[in-house]
Design a protein around this motif. Structure first.
Motif, mmCIF file in Angstrom:
data_model
loop_
_atom_site.group_PDB
_atom_site.id
_atom_site.type_symbol
_atom_site.label_atom_id
_atom_site.label_comp_id
_atom_site.label_asym_id
_atom_site.label_seq_id
_atom_site.Cartn_x
_atom_site.Cartn_y
_atom_site.Cartn_z
ATOM 1 N N UNK A 72 0.774 -1.370 0.222
ATOM 2 C CA UNK A 72 -0.013 0.032 -0.111
ATOM 3 C C UNK A 72 0.949 1.242 0.012
ATOM 4 N N UNK A 73 1.710 1.246 0.843
ATOM 5 C CA UNK A 73 2.848 2.355 1.061
ATOM 6 C C UNK A 73 3.468 2.615 -0.386
ATOM 7 N N UNK A 74 3.966 1.685 -0.970
ATOM 8 C CA UNK A 74 4.593 1.593 -2.400
ATOM 9 C C UNK A 74 3.735 2.296 -3.298
ATOM 10 N N UNK A 78 4.129 5.659 -5.500
ATOM 11 C CA UNK A 78 4.233 5.987 -6.760
ATOM 12 C C UNK A 78 3.148 7.117 -7.240
ATOM 13 N N UNK A 79 1.883 6.734 -6.703
ATOM 14 C CA UNK A 79 0.686 7.554 -7.100
ATOM 15 C C UNK A 79 1.010 9.218 -6.788
ATOM 16 N N UNK A 80 1.646 9.333 -5.764
ATOM 17 C CA UNK A 80 1.837 10.847 -5.391
ATOM 18 C C UNK A 80 3.083 11.447 -6.321
ATOM 19 N N UNK A 81 3.983 10.688 -6.661
ATOM 20 C CA UNK A 81 5.132 10.700 -7.488
ATOM 21 C C UNK A 81 4.261 11.122 -9.001
ATOM 22 N N UNK A 82 3.564 10.232 -9.369
ATOM 23 C CA UNK A 82 2.834 10.351 -10.719
ATOM 24 C C UNK A 82 1.918 11.817 -10.833
ATOM 25 N N UNK A 83 1.566 12.212 -9.592
ATOM 26 C CA UNK A 83 0.441 13.355 -9.501
ATOM 27 C C UNK A 83 1.409 14.569 -9.423
ATOM 28 N N UNK A 95 6.778 1.132 6.411
ATOM 29 C CA UNK A 95 5.958 1.844 5.615
ATOM 30 C C UNK A 95 6.593 3.108 5.228
ATOM 31 N N UNK A 96 7.641 3.678 5.727
ATOM 32 C CA UNK A 96 8.252 4.773 5.300
ATOM 33 C C UNK A 96 9.275 4.480 4.148
ATOM 34 N N UNK A 97 9.894 3.140 4.187
ATOM 35 C CA UNK A 97 10.912 2.634 3.051
ATOM 36 C C UNK A 97 9.785 2.484 1.877
ATOM 37 N N UNK A 98 8.612 1.908 2.148
ATOM 38 C CA UNK A 98 7.701 1.615 1.123
ATOM 39 C C UNK A 98 7.337 2.836 0.142
ATOM 40 N N UNK A 103 7.706 6.109 -4.647
ATOM 41 C CA UNK A 103 8.371 7.517 -5.172
ATOM 42 C C UNK A 103 9.445 7.515 -5.971
ATOM 43 N N UNK A 104 10.535 6.539 -5.823
ATOM 44 C CA UNK A 104 11.862 6.660 -6.408
ATOM 45 C C UNK A 104 11.557 5.978 -7.794
ATOM 46 N N UNK A 105 10.886 4.609 -7.735
ATOM 47 C CA UNK A 105 10.583 3.963 -8.668
ATOM 48 C C UNK A 105 9.663 4.327 -9.715
ATOM 49 N N UNK A 106 8.977 5.282 -9.539
ATOM 50 C CA UNK A 106 7.928 6.100 -10.266
ATOM 51 C C UNK A 106 8.647 7.237 -10.995
#
Length: 275
Positions: A72-74, A78-83, A95-98, A103-106
């Motif tokens: 879920x965190x991952x 990603x969704x925040x980065x995409x936005x 969860x912080x790492x996730x 974000x990094x992967x996106x």
């Protein structure tokens, strides 16, 4: 300052400053602590001042990588980065790492704000831009000052502390237009029920205070709440990220404003491409 008679010290200030055998107890005095606190604010402000629009995400460090909450965190990161948002976390595991990883992967900017603890905890490997603090209250200031919204994943005392601090700041008008999203209906519903039945029932909060937070399991809904709550479209957020990216991270040198030549816990220059 004037000193006469037996109030005159036998040595000068320069002699005491340069003396090689002077006691080190002064580093534990309150005036010295004030300077340390000041230096943490200066370092944090210098490092984060040029961040693009960002969202702070809180969550437990005790989440294993094979748990649903990690995924879920991952997905949230990603969704925040995409936005078009940078993500800010406590920089730790779980969860912080996730979130940092997602974000990094996106292709987004992943920020970690660590804290000195009695047990060893370094910034996770998915942090692009990171700093560790001695004082919780300095770190909390950075979480709020450089974010436009909070997302709260399931967590323990630290997460609860950050949630209620955010609610207090919003309730008292210290921050405005600041969406707060709770993710995980099964985890948070009981807390909201207690606030509604007991705290509101005793008139310790107003009915509208419960509207300060949104409860959801849906990542897309969480991002939409943030975009609408900050009056920003996804396209605007992406443009802001693009405009500020060069001033935050120089991919060639890893230089960061106020933190020249910074490196992560592995020795890799901050701001370089993911390994």
């Amino acid at each position: 300052m004037t000193a006469r008679g037996d109030q005159v010290q036998a040595s000068t200030t320069d002699q005491r400053l340069l003396g090689t055998r002077s006691p080190a107890s002064f580093v534990h005095s309150d005036p010295w602590r004030v300077l340390r606190i000041q230096s943490e604010f200066v370092e944090g402000f210098g490092l984060l001042a040029d961040l693009p629009p960002a969202v702070t995400v809180f969550g437990s460090a005790r989440v294993a990588r094979d748990e649903p909450e990690y995924e879920l965190g991952r997905r949230l990161g990603a969704a925040l980065a995409d936005a078009g948002y940078a993500v800010i976390t406590g920089g730790g595991p779980g969860a912080m790492e996730a979130v940092n990883r997602g974000a990094r992967e996106a292709g987004g900017l992943s920020v970690g704000l660590g804290i000195e603890l009695p047990y060893e905890q370094s910034l996770n490997e998915w942090v692009d831009l990171g700093v560790s603090f001695r004082y919780f209250f300095v770190r909390k200031t950075m979480f709020v000052k450089y974010a436009e919204a909070f997302v709260i994943l399931p967590g323990g005392f630290g997460t609860l502390d950050e949630l209620f601090e955010a609610l207090t700041l919003l309730q008292t008008g210290k921050v405005t237009g600041f969406p707060i999203v709770l993710m995980g209906t099964g985890y948070w519903a009981g807390l909201l029920d207690w606030l509604r039945s007991t705290v509101l029932g005793a008139a310790r909060i107003k009915p509208g205070d419960l509207d300060l937070v949104t409860l959801t399991d849906d990542v897309d809904e969480a991002v939409d709440v943030i975009l609408r709550g900050t009056g920003r479209s996804a396209a605007e957020a992406e443009t802001a990220v693009a405009d500020s990216a060069d001033s935050v991270l120089d991919a060639g040198t890893g230089d960061v404003p106020g933190f020249a030549g910074g490196t992560d816990q592995t020795g890799r220059p901050l701001g370089t491409e993911p390994r």
